[in-house]
Each structure stands twice: as structure tokens, then as C-alpha cells.
Design a protein around this motif. Structure first.
Motif, PDB file in Angstrom:
ATOM      1  N   ASP A  21       0.834  -1.223   0.000  1.00  0.00           N
ATOM      2  CA  ASP A  21       0.000   0.000   0.000  1.00  0.00           C
ATOM      3  C   ASP A  21       0.858   1.258   0.000  1.00  0.00           C
ATOM      4  O   ASP A  21       0.408   2.314  -0.442  1.00  0.00           O
ATOM      5  CB  ASP A  21      -0.987   0.002   1.185  1.00  0.00           C
ATOM      6  N   LYS A  23       3.921   1.175  -1.530  1.00  0.00           N
ATOM      7  CA  LYS A  23       4.904   0.843  -2.573  1.00  0.00           C
ATOM      8  C   LYS A  23       6.199   0.265  -2.002  1.00  0.00           C
ATOM      9  O   LYS A  23       7.302   0.536  -2.480  1.00  0.00           O
ATOM     10  CB  LYS A  23       5.212   2.076  -3.440  1.00  0.00           C
ATOM     11  N   SER A  25       7.833   0.960   0.563  1.00  0.00           N
ATOM     12  CA  SER A  25       8.830   1.870   1.154  1.00  0.00           C
ATOM     13  C   SER A  25       9.205   1.346   2.539  1.00  0.00           C
ATOM     14  O   SER A  25       8.425   0.678   3.207  1.00  0.00           O
ATOM     15  CB  SER A  25       8.301   3.302   1.206  1.00  0.00           C
ATOM     16  N   ASP A  64      10.636   5.370   3.663  1.00  0.00           N
ATOM     17  CA  ASP A  64       9.332   5.991   3.889  1.00  0.00           C
ATOM     18  C   ASP A  64       9.512   7.488   4.119  1.00  0.00           C
ATOM     19  O   ASP A  64      10.274   7.898   4.985  1.00  0.00           O
ATOM     20  CB  ASP A  64       8.657   5.342   5.105  1.00  0.00           C
ATOM     21  N   ILE A  65       8.809   8.293   3.325  1.00  0.00           N
ATOM     22  CA  ILE A  65       9.027   9.747   3.362  1.00  0.00           C
ATOM     23  C   ILE A  65       8.499  10.363   4.666  1.00  0.00           C
ATOM     24  O   ILE A  65       9.130  11.264   5.226  1.00  0.00           O
ATOM     25  CB  ILE A  65       8.374  10.418   2.126  1.00  0.00           C
ATOM     26  N   PRO A 102       9.551  -0.277  -9.872  1.00  0.00           N
ATOM     27  CA  PRO A 102      10.440   0.759  -9.356  1.00  0.00           C
ATOM     28  C   PRO A 102      11.316   0.271  -8.194  1.00  0.00           C
ATOM     29  O   PRO A 102      10.850  -0.457  -7.318  1.00  0.00           O
ATOM     30  CB  PRO A 102       9.478   1.861  -8.871  1.00  0.00           C
ATOM     31  N   PHE A 129      18.362  11.263  -4.668  1.00  0.00           N
ATOM     32  CA  PHE A 129      18.675  11.898  -3.380  1.00  0.00           C
ATOM     33  C   PHE A 129      18.745  13.420  -3.490  1.00  0.00           C
ATOM     34  O   PHE A 129      18.219  14.130  -2.642  1.00  0.00           O
ATOM     35  CB  PHE A 129      19.986  11.332  -2.810  1.00  0.00           C
ATOM     36  N   PHE A 244       6.022  15.978  -1.562  1.00  0.00           N
ATOM     37  CA  PHE A 244       5.645  14.608  -1.949  1.00  0.00           C
ATOM     38  C   PHE A 244       4.336  14.226  -1.270  1.00  0.00           C
ATOM     39  O   PHE A 244       3.420  13.711  -1.917  1.00  0.00           O
ATOM     40  CB  PHE A 244       6.761  13.614  -1.583  1.00  0.00           C
TER      41      PHE A 244
HETATM   42  N1  COA Z   1       7.256   6.900   1.419  1.00  0.00           N
HETATM   43  C1  COA Z   1       5.994   6.945   1.875  1.00  0.00           C
HETATM   44  N2  COA Z   1       4.936   6.676   1.110  1.00  0.00           N
HETATM   45  C2  COA Z   1       5.159   6.361  -0.168  1.00  0.00           C
HETATM   46  C3  COA Z   1       6.448   6.302  -0.723  1.00  0.00           C
HETATM   47  C4  COA Z   1       7.531   6.587   0.134  1.00  0.00           C
HETATM   48  N3  COA Z   1       8.794   6.537  -0.298  1.00  0.00           N
HETATM   49  N4  COA Z   1       6.356   5.964  -2.038  1.00  0.00           N
HETATM   50  C5  COA Z   1       5.054   5.823  -2.303  1.00  0.00           C
HETATM   51  N5  COA Z   1       4.326   6.064  -1.171  1.00  0.00           N
HETATM   52  C6  COA Z   1       2.875   6.023  -1.005  1.00  0.00           C
HETATM   53  C7  COA Z   1       2.201   7.223  -1.673  1.00  0.00           C
HETATM   54  O1  COA Z   1       2.231   8.360  -0.801  1.00  0.00           O
HETATM   55  C8  COA Z   1       0.815   6.682  -1.900  1.00  0.00           C
HETATM   56  O2  COA Z   1       0.140   6.708  -0.668  1.00  0.00           O
HETATM   57  P1  COA Z   1      -1.442   7.095  -0.606  1.00  0.00           P
HETATM   58  O3  COA Z   1      -2.118   5.997  -1.400  1.00  0.00           O
HETATM   59  O4  COA Z   1      -1.752   7.042   0.853  1.00  0.00           O
HETATM   60  O5  COA Z   1      -1.565   8.455  -1.239  1.00  0.00           O
HETATM   61  C9  COA Z   1       1.057   5.210  -2.229  1.00  0.00           C
HETATM   62  O6  COA Z   1       2.363   4.898  -1.695  1.00  0.00           O
HETATM   63  C10 COA Z   1       1.112   4.937  -3.709  1.00  0.00           C
HETATM   64  O7  COA Z   1       2.113   5.783  -4.295  1.00  0.00           O
HETATM   65  P2  COA Z   1       1.970   6.457  -5.730  1.00  0.00           P
HETATM   66  O8  COA Z   1       3.019   7.521  -5.840  1.00  0.00           O
HETATM   67  O9  COA Z   1       0.542   6.875  -5.923  1.00  0.00           O
HETATM   68  O10 COA Z   1       2.286   5.212  -6.681  1.00  0.00           O
HETATM   69  P3  COA Z   1       2.794   5.241  -8.200  1.00  0.00           P
HETATM   70  O11 COA Z   1       2.637   3.843  -8.682  1.00  0.00           O
HETATM   71  O12 COA Z   1       2.151   6.352  -8.950  1.00  0.00           O
HETATM   72  O13 COA Z   1       4.367   5.579  -8.113  1.00  0.00           O
HETATM   73  C11 COA Z   1       6.597   5.400  -7.207  1.00  0.00           C
HETATM   74  C12 COA Z   1       5.267   4.676  -7.504  1.00  0.00           C
HETATM   75  C13 COA Z   1       7.489   4.450  -6.410  1.00  0.00           C
HETATM   76  C14 COA Z   1       7.280   5.749  -8.536  1.00  0.00           C
HETATM   77  C15 COA Z   1       6.302   6.692  -6.441  1.00  0.00           C
HETATM   78  O14 COA Z   1       5.464   6.363  -5.334  1.00  0.00           O
HETATM   79  C16 COA Z   1       7.518   7.397  -5.877  1.00  0.00           C
HETATM   80  O15 COA Z   1       8.257   8.037  -6.606  1.00  0.00           O
HETATM   81  N6  COA Z   1       7.683   7.328  -4.534  1.00  0.00           N
HETATM   82  C17 COA Z   1       8.671   8.115  -3.814  1.00  0.00           C
HETATM   83  C18 COA Z   1      10.041   7.595  -4.024  1.00  0.00           C
HETATM   84  C19 COA Z   1      11.050   8.369  -3.226  1.00  0.00           C
HETATM   85  O16 COA Z   1      11.315   9.534  -3.467  1.00  0.00           O
HETATM   86  N7  COA Z   1      11.620   7.681  -2.222  1.00  0.00           N
HETATM   87  C20 COA Z   1      12.650   8.187  -1.367  1.00  0.00           C
HETATM   88  C21 COA Z   1      13.985   7.797  -1.936  1.00  0.00           C
HETATM   89  S1  COA Z   1      15.307   8.347  -0.917  1.00  0.00           S
END
Ligand code: COA
Length: 255
Positions: A21, A23, A25, A64-65, A102, A129, A244
Motif C-alpha cells: 500500500d 509501494k 517503502s 518511507d518519506i 520501481p 537523493f 511529496f
Molecule cells: N514513502 C511513503 N509513502 C510512499 C512512498 C515513500 N517513499 N512511495 C510511495 N508512497 C505512497 C504514496 O504516498 C501513496 O500513498 P497514498 O495511497 O496514501 O496516497 C502510495 O504509496 C502509492 O504511491 P503512488 O506515488 O501513488 O504510486 P505510483 O505507482 O504512482 O508511483 C513510485 C510509484 C514508487 C514511482 C512513487 O510512489 C515514488 O516516486 N515514490 C517516492 C520515491 C522516493 O522519493 N523515495 C525516497 C527515496 S530516498
């Protein structure tokens, strides 16, 4: 810990990242669970090989962000993430990764500490990053330029550009690309093949391949960790995380 599933059979410990749910993270609790599992595998003669896999649609969206926003301002040597990073970087037995979809941030950088990496043709790697106001972790500022060459590393780490399975194969991050639905089965077959080999030879061979720069890798992880912890508290990172979570583009014009 439902977010990390652990299954052991035939000498193979399989860790499945299972927080779909969000992704897949990683929370601090998940780093802790993987760190503990690796520590256990290191000492348990019944475990010879570890497999790390995600879902067929996503390997991991990285840290997790929300967790980043709550992180305390001091660098924490004993924090689960550092136990995980030191543990995976120095793990003595073979680790194989199966990557589909991803693989963001730590989802990509942990692969530099796996011995074999197999990817689905839907795998997309990224280390964004800088785009989050942060710096590389997991030794990636050392290992990415070494593997890819400086200019491709700069594209991946300064621009934070994603790259697909074919590019990962070309630079040597991935051993082979297969259809996503076949990756996990193929990796389990290979893991069992490895587990049937003499364990002392596996351990010594891995140690000899890695020993030349193990100390340097661990030192890089420590220095990156201190820098990362400092940047986490600065306004660029806070703006990136808030953007984000608010599903908007970050505005770095004032930071
Ligand atoms: N931390 C917390 N929550 C996250 C997350 C993360 N790194 N990545 C995704 N989620 C959550 C989203 O907030 C969303 O939550 P919600 O349904 O409560 O709104 C859910 O996961 C689905 O994410 P979404 O972005 O809608 O999925 P997508 O299929 O369109 O995209 C990714 C998938 C992985 C490409 C995209 O979620 C993404 O880029 N995530 C962040 C990656 C990131 O910057 N990570 C930190 C690296 S240091």
C-alpha cells in the motif's frame, strides 16, 4: 512483522518486502527486521543464501518519506537503518536480489551489496537523493561511480535520472533480465543451486572479492550517514518531503 516476510527452506532465507500500500517503502522497523534477519542468517549454519525480493509491480519506493520527516536531528549510529546498511555491506554469505518495477533510493542502493541481481523487464532504478535535498547513502557515492564510470554516475546521482533494466544490465548492476513473473522463480532456483555448494568456499570467495575495499565502503557509509542526517534537517529536504506528501512539485527557489 508483516511488512517483511521471512521464509526459510532448503538453506535459502527469502526476505519479501511486503508493504504494497506504500509501494514497499522502508520504515525503521523494516530496516530493523532485515538487519536482524541478516544477523541471524550470518550465524545460522542452516541458512547459506539470502534472497531479497519485492512484488512483481514494485521492488521498493525507498525510505518511507513520512519517516524521514520524523527522524531525530542527531546522527544515530545505532539506528536500524545503519545496522541494516553495515549488516548488508559486510554480510559473509551470498545475497541474491529479484527486482521488478520501481527500485527507488535504498531500493537501488541496497543492490550494490547483493552478489547477484536479476531484474524483470519492468524494473526502473533511481537514486533521486539530490531531488529530495539529500545525498547518496549505502556507500553509493563510492560504488556507483566505480561501477558505471563518473559521468553516468553523475547522471544517476546529480540529476537523479531513473534508468531502466537494459541500462542496468549494460553497466553491470543487473546479471540478467527476464519477464517479471519469472524473476522470483528463477532466483529461487539459482539460490538453491548456490546453497548446494560448499559454504566455506562461498564465504571465502566472497570475502576475498570484497576485502580490498570493505573498510572503505564502511567508512563511506558512515560519512554519507552523517551528511544525510544533517541534510535531512535542512529546509530543502523538508520542502521535498512535504511536497511529496501533498502531491505537488517541490519549490526549491527559496532554499
Ligand atoms: N514513502 C511513503 N509513502 C510512499 C512512498 C515513500 N517513499 N512511495 C510511495 N508512497 C505512497 C504514496 O504516498 C501513496 O500513498 P497514498 O495511497 O496514501 O496516497 C502510495 O504509496 C502509492 O504511491 P503512488 O506515488 O501513488 O504510486 P505510483 O505507482 O504512482 O508511483 C513510485 C510509484 C514508487 C514511482 C512513487 O510512489 C515514488 O516516486 N515514490 C517516492 C520515491 C522516493 O522519493 N523515495 C525516497 C527515496 S530516498
Amino acid at each position: 512483522m508483516q511488512d517483511i516476510l521471512i521464509h526459510t527452506a532448503d538453506g535459502v532465507m527469502t526476505l519479501t518486502i511486503n508493504r504494497l500500500d506504500k509501494k514497499n517503502s522502508f520504515t525503521q522497523a523494516m530496516y530493523g527486521a532485515v538487519a536482524d534477519a541478516l544477523e541471524h542468517a550470518k550465524n545460522d549454519p542452516a541458512i547459506r543464501v539470502t534472497v531479497i525480493q519485492g512484488d512483481v509491480t514494485v521492488f521498493s519506493a525507498g525510505n518511507d518519506i513520512s519517516d524521514f520527516l520524523q527522524r531525530k536531528p542527531t546522527p544515530q549510529e545505532d539506528a536500524p537503518v545503519f545496522k541494516f546498511l553495515r549488516g548488508i555491506a559486510s554480510h559473509p554469505k551470498p545475497i541474491i536480489a529479484a527486482v521488478c518495477g520501481p527500485a527507488v533510493g535504498i531500493g537501488t542502493t541496497l543492490l550494490f551489496h547483493c552478489d547477484l541481481v536479476y531484474a524483470g523487464d519492468n524494473a526502473a532504478f533511481s537514486m533521486p537523493f539530490v531531488n529530495l535535498g539529500l545525498c547518496p547513502e549505502a556507500g553509493s557515492s563510492l560504488l556507483v561511480p566505480q561501477m558505471m564510470g563518473y559521468h553516468r554516475a553523475a547522471e544517476a546521482l546529480l540529476l537523479g535520472e531513473p534508468f531502466m533494466a537494459e541500462a542496468a544490465l549494460e553497466v553491470g548492476l543487473v546479471n540478467r533480465i527476464v519477464p517479471p513473473t519469472e524473476v522470483n522463480d528463477m532466483v529461487q532456483t539459482l539460490a538453491r543451486k548456490l546453497a548446494a555448494k560448499p559454504i566455506a568456499s562461498l564465504i571465502e570467495t566472497k570475502r576475498l572479492m570484497k576485502k580490498g575495499q570493505m573498510a572503505q565502503v564502511l567508512a563511506q557509509i558512515a560519512e554519507e550517514g552523517e551528511t544525510f542526517a544533517r541534510l535531512l534537517q535542512e529546509s530543502a529536504a523538508k520542502e521535498a518531503f512535504t511536497a511529496f506528501l501533498e502531491k505537488r512539485k517541490p519549490d526549491f527557489s527559496k532554499v
